[in-house]
Design a protein around this motif. Structure first.
Motif, PDB file in Angstrom:
ATOM      1  N   HIS B   5      27.361  51.802  34.799  1.00  0.00           N
ATOM      2  CA  HIS B   5      27.686  51.237  33.502  1.00  0.00           C
ATOM      3  C   HIS B   5      29.210  51.237  33.268  1.00  0.00           C
ATOM      4  CE1 HIS B   5      27.125  51.253  28.856  1.00  0.00           C
ATOM      5  NE2 HIS B   5      27.469  50.083  29.335  1.00  0.00           N
ATOM      6  N   ASP B   6      29.812  52.330  33.716  1.00  0.00           N
ATOM      7  CA  ASP B   6      31.270  52.464  33.576  1.00  0.00           C
ATOM      8  C   ASP B   6      32.002  51.386  34.386  1.00  0.00           C
ATOM      9  OD1 ASP B   6      33.615  53.810  32.656  1.00  0.00           O
ATOM     10  OD2 ASP B   6      33.863  54.569  34.703  1.00  0.00           O
ATOM     11  N   ILE B   7      31.512  51.150  35.617  1.00  0.00           N
ATOM     12  CA  ILE B   7      32.125  50.094  36.447  1.00  0.00           C
ATOM     13  C   ILE B   7      31.975  48.741  35.766  1.00  0.00           C
ATOM     14  CG2 ILE B   7      31.951  48.827  38.639  1.00  0.00           C
ATOM     15  CD1 ILE B   7      31.083  51.492  39.933  1.00  0.00           C
ATOM     16  N   ALA B   8      30.754  48.440  35.334  1.00  0.00           N
ATOM     17  CA  ALA B   8      30.485  47.136  34.715  1.00  0.00           C
ATOM     18  C   ALA B   8      31.367  46.923  33.475  1.00  0.00           C
ATOM     19  CB  ALA B   8      29.002  47.022  34.347  1.00  0.00           C
ATOM     20  N   ARG B   9      31.587  48.007  32.744  1.00  0.00           N
ATOM     21  CA  ARG B   9      32.374  47.901  31.505  1.00  0.00           C
ATOM     22  C   ARG B   9      33.856  47.607  31.807  1.00  0.00           C
ATOM     23  NH1 ARG B   9      35.284  51.341  28.652  1.00  0.00           N
ATOM     24  NH2 ARG B   9      34.811  53.059  30.089  1.00  0.00           N
ATOM     25  N   ARG B  10      34.372  48.263  32.861  1.00  0.00           N
ATOM     26  CA  ARG B  10      35.806  48.123  33.137  1.00  0.00           C
ATOM     27  C   ARG B  10      36.130  47.000  34.122  1.00  0.00           C
ATOM     28  NH1 ARG B  10      37.833  53.755  35.120  1.00  0.00           N
ATOM     29  NH2 ARG B  10      39.804  52.614  35.211  1.00  0.00           N
ATOM     30  N   LEU B  28      37.636  45.961  40.814  1.00  0.00           N
ATOM     31  CA  LEU B  28      38.959  46.290  40.247  1.00  0.00           C
ATOM     32  C   LEU B  28      38.968  46.125  38.744  1.00  0.00           C
ATOM     33  CD1 LEU B  28      40.024  44.385  43.178  1.00  0.00           C
ATOM     34  CD2 LEU B  28      41.501  46.346  42.652  1.00  0.00           C
ATOM     35  N   ASP B  29      39.751  47.003  38.079  1.00  0.00           N
ATOM     36  CA  ASP B  29      39.890  46.840  36.638  1.00  0.00           C
ATOM     37  C   ASP B  29      41.126  45.980  36.351  1.00  0.00           C
ATOM     38  OD1 ASP B  29      42.183  48.387  36.733  1.00  0.00           O
ATOM     39  OD2 ASP B  29      41.287  50.135  35.756  1.00  0.00           O
ATOM     40  N   ALA B  30      41.402  45.774  35.096  1.00  0.00           N
ATOM     41  CA  ALA B  30      42.484  44.857  34.721  1.00  0.00           C
ATOM     42  C   ALA B  30      43.851  45.335  35.199  1.00  0.00           C
ATOM     43  CB  ALA B  30      42.489  44.660  33.210  1.00  0.00           C
ATOM     44  N   ASP B  31      43.968  46.659  35.475  1.00  0.00           N
ATOM     45  CA  ASP B  31      45.251  47.181  35.965  1.00  0.00           C
ATOM     46  C   ASP B  31      45.308  47.214  37.494  1.00  0.00           C
ATOM     47  OD1 ASP B  31      46.045  47.638  33.337  1.00  0.00           O
ATOM     48  OD2 ASP B  31      45.026  49.595  33.317  1.00  0.00           O
ATOM     49  N   GLY B  32      44.289  46.693  38.144  1.00  0.00           N
ATOM     50  CA  GLY B  32      44.280  46.692  39.604  1.00  0.00           C
ATOM     51  C   GLY B  32      43.798  48.000  40.198  1.00  0.00           C
ATOM     52  N   GLU B  33      43.209  48.873  39.370  1.00  0.00           N
ATOM     53  CA  GLU B  33      42.699  50.130  39.916  1.00  0.00           C
ATOM     54  C   GLU B  33      41.343  49.875  40.575  1.00  0.00           C
ATOM     55  OE1 GLU B  33      41.160  54.470  38.508  1.00  0.00           O
ATOM     56  OE2 GLU B  33      42.447  53.390  37.091  1.00  0.00           O
ATOM     57  N   LEU B 311      44.984  39.597  47.497  1.00  0.00           N
ATOM     58  CA  LEU B 311      43.914  39.027  46.677  1.00  0.00           C
ATOM     59  C   LEU B 311      44.278  39.138  45.196  1.00  0.00           C
ATOM     60  CD1 LEU B 311      40.851  40.364  48.712  1.00  0.00           C
ATOM     61  CD2 LEU B 311      41.342  37.940  48.272  1.00  0.00           C
ATOM     62  N   GLY B 312      44.973  40.226  44.837  1.00  0.00           N
ATOM     63  CA  GLY B 312      45.415  40.405  43.451  1.00  0.00           C
ATOM     64  C   GLY B 312      46.405  39.325  43.039  1.00  0.00           C
ATOM     65  N   LEU B 313      47.306  38.985  43.956  1.00  0.00           N
ATOM     66  CA  LEU B 313      48.290  37.932  43.670  1.00  0.00           C
ATOM     67  C   LEU B 313      47.575  36.596  43.446  1.00  0.00           C
ATOM     68  CD1 LEU B 313      51.437  37.888  43.653  1.00  0.00           C
ATOM     69  CD2 LEU B 313      51.341  37.053  46.015  1.00  0.00           C
ATOM     70  N   ALA B 314      46.591  36.322  44.296  1.00  0.00           N
ATOM     71  CA  ALA B 314      45.824  35.078  44.135  1.00  0.00           C
ATOM     72  C   ALA B 314      45.018  35.109  42.847  1.00  0.00           C
ATOM     73  CB  ALA B 314      44.903  34.882  45.340  1.00  0.00           C
TER      74      ALA B 314
END
Lengths: 320, 320
Positions: B5-10, B28-33, B311-314
């Motif tokens: 649930h935590d993964i899906a949320r972030r 990955l989350d919005a900060d690339g973590e 992939l993050g850059l793309a």
């Protein structure tokens, strides 16, 4: 008179070329005329020492007269440590008419056989380690054909050999992994998707072969990149033909890259003519083309004639 | 709250490196973590186009929130003609922050997925045909890490790539068959009898590796002869260690010959520092040793970090 009886009556000695995977045997009369030949798909890789005599008898037993001991002269891997009995490598430089000096006789049960296994040659000078076993007998055949031969001889094949001879003595030699390298790249690497049958039958294929020979000769350091370049050209080069012709074209190029690297490896030594190619017609013709493209003339000697002549030279030296 | 649930949320997007034989995926989350990762032994060679979506869901399905469309950015062979859907090669020169321009979206059935397949790169200039698919994304990662990077980058491996970057643009590249050549020679050629495991753990093995690198760099034309020389040394050279150490020593030498030929192939281009090695630690360490022996310094970038950054850059360029 039966044919078998005729052979037995005229038989003077038996020549055997016994390699890793098969044997070829010839019945010869006192004048060196071939009376009969035989072959078996059994060689060092599939035989234990005890298997050699029965295998030999299976191939040549019908030729033997009822009595007397028949000289059997054997070259090749049968004389390796993992073969019938080891005939230790002779170090180079070696006179090629003296191979019999290193021959050994394995114990045999059949009283009609007197077997001599010829030695291979080894090289250790200056860390240029190298070995041959079988090819030295073909080189002896060149010396039988042209006594006192001086020059370069090449035996194309799985492990291609180049030998420098001076007045009938093998001075030094170099083995190239060319045949094996080509086979692995064409059948096992990513290039297998791009290469097909390659027999250099079209002018386009010959051009592709010769361009590759010249390219690698000019820049051997690019060899590894040019290998992958073949695959990329298959994906991207509009000028390549379609269908089977495409695979043939790319295989011709791969062959040129591999043979080109071998000729580059010989370098300036190639300038010391004459060069004699010993082996089968097709492969020798390919090498002759490549050499010609680099400005070198090559003579040819049939591989079977060479091994018979070489075994004949050893037979004469060993006596009866 | 459950981990799923935590993964899906972030979860902000999913990165996938999908090659010939396997896929690796990261949440990955919005900060690339990185929130989670998964892998499957299924790649282009074993999948039909219809297999890709179920395989992807098998790997990342648990991460997806119940609603919304999740961006999935995929590099590698999934975008090949024989893959999920073709993302045609972009020709070089190419800005590495613009790979998204060539992305294609395969049709999917699950409404939660929005998949983009990144393109590979091709080169046709001057007949120097070459292709890459997957490595361009690692190179984009280098540019993400060091915006405006200029210099040489090397991605060692089965088909090792060397790329020249100028201010974040990939100008040209060359592929060497090194990894495949080593594997075929060590496992399928006559050298398999002589080579063992090679991890460069002893000073003697490192010396053998580095001597071979230097030898081939000095005389690349001798490459093919030195290959057979390895086998001959195994038979003749008293200075080699016995037992397993012998196989390791000869394998180190073989590795040095193959990598040395690659570095020789790069030639003077290597002088244009900096050189960045991208890939796994062990192989990059080996290349760094070889480069150092030839007087070149190398930086390193972890291969997984590079592909994620690329992939993050793309992902950033493609938007939501």
């Amino acid at each position: 008179m039966s044919r078998a009886h005729d052979i037995a009556r005229r038989l003077a000695w038996i020549a055997v070329d016994w390699g890793s995977s098969n044997l070829r045997a010839w019945a010869l009369d006192a004048d060196g005329e071939v009376l009969a030949s035989a072959s078996r798909d059994k060689g060092m890789l599939s035989l234990t020492p005890a298997d050699y005599e029965p295998t030999l008898l299976e191939a040549v037993g019908d030729w033997l007269p009822a009595s007397g001991r028949m000289p059997v002269r054997v070259c090749g891997m049968a004389g390796a440590r993992q073969g019938w009995r080891e005939a230790a490598y002779l170090p180079v430089p070696t006179r090629l008419d003296g191979l019999g000096n290193g021959a050994v006789s394995p114990a045999v049960q059949d009283p009609r056989l007197r077997v001599a296994l010829l030695p291979g040659l080894c090289q250790t000078a200056d860390g240029a380690f190298d070995v041959m076993r079988g090819e030295e007998t073909q080189l002896a055949g060149l010396v039988a054909d042209q006594p006192g031969f001086s020059g370069l001889a090449c035996l194309p094949g799985t492990h291609a050999k180049w030998a420098r001879l001076e007045n009938g003595t093998l001075e030094r030699f170099t083995t190239f992994l060319s045949g094996e390298l080509y086979r692995l790249l064409a059948s096992q690497s990513v290039l297998r998707h791009s290469t097909g049958d390659d027999d250099l039958t079209t002018p386009g294929d010959r051009d592709a072969f010769l361009s590759a020979v010249r390219e690698v000769n000019d820049a051997p350091r690019a060899f590894s990149a040019r290998l992958f370049g073949l695959r990329a050209a298959d994906l991207l080069d509009d000028r390549l033909p379609d269908g089977e012709a495409r695979g043939a074209r790319l295989a011709a190029r791969l062959s040129g890259l591999v043979i080109g690297l071998e000729l580059a490896g010989m370098g300036e030594a190639l300038a010391s003519t004459p060069i004699t190619l010993i082996g089968n017609q097709t492969l020798c013709a390919r090498y002759a083309l490549a050499l010609e493209a680099l400005g070198h003339e090559a003579h040819r000697l049939d591989g079977e004639a060479a091994v018979l002549a070489g075994l004949g030279l050893a037979n004469a030296a060993l006596g009866t």
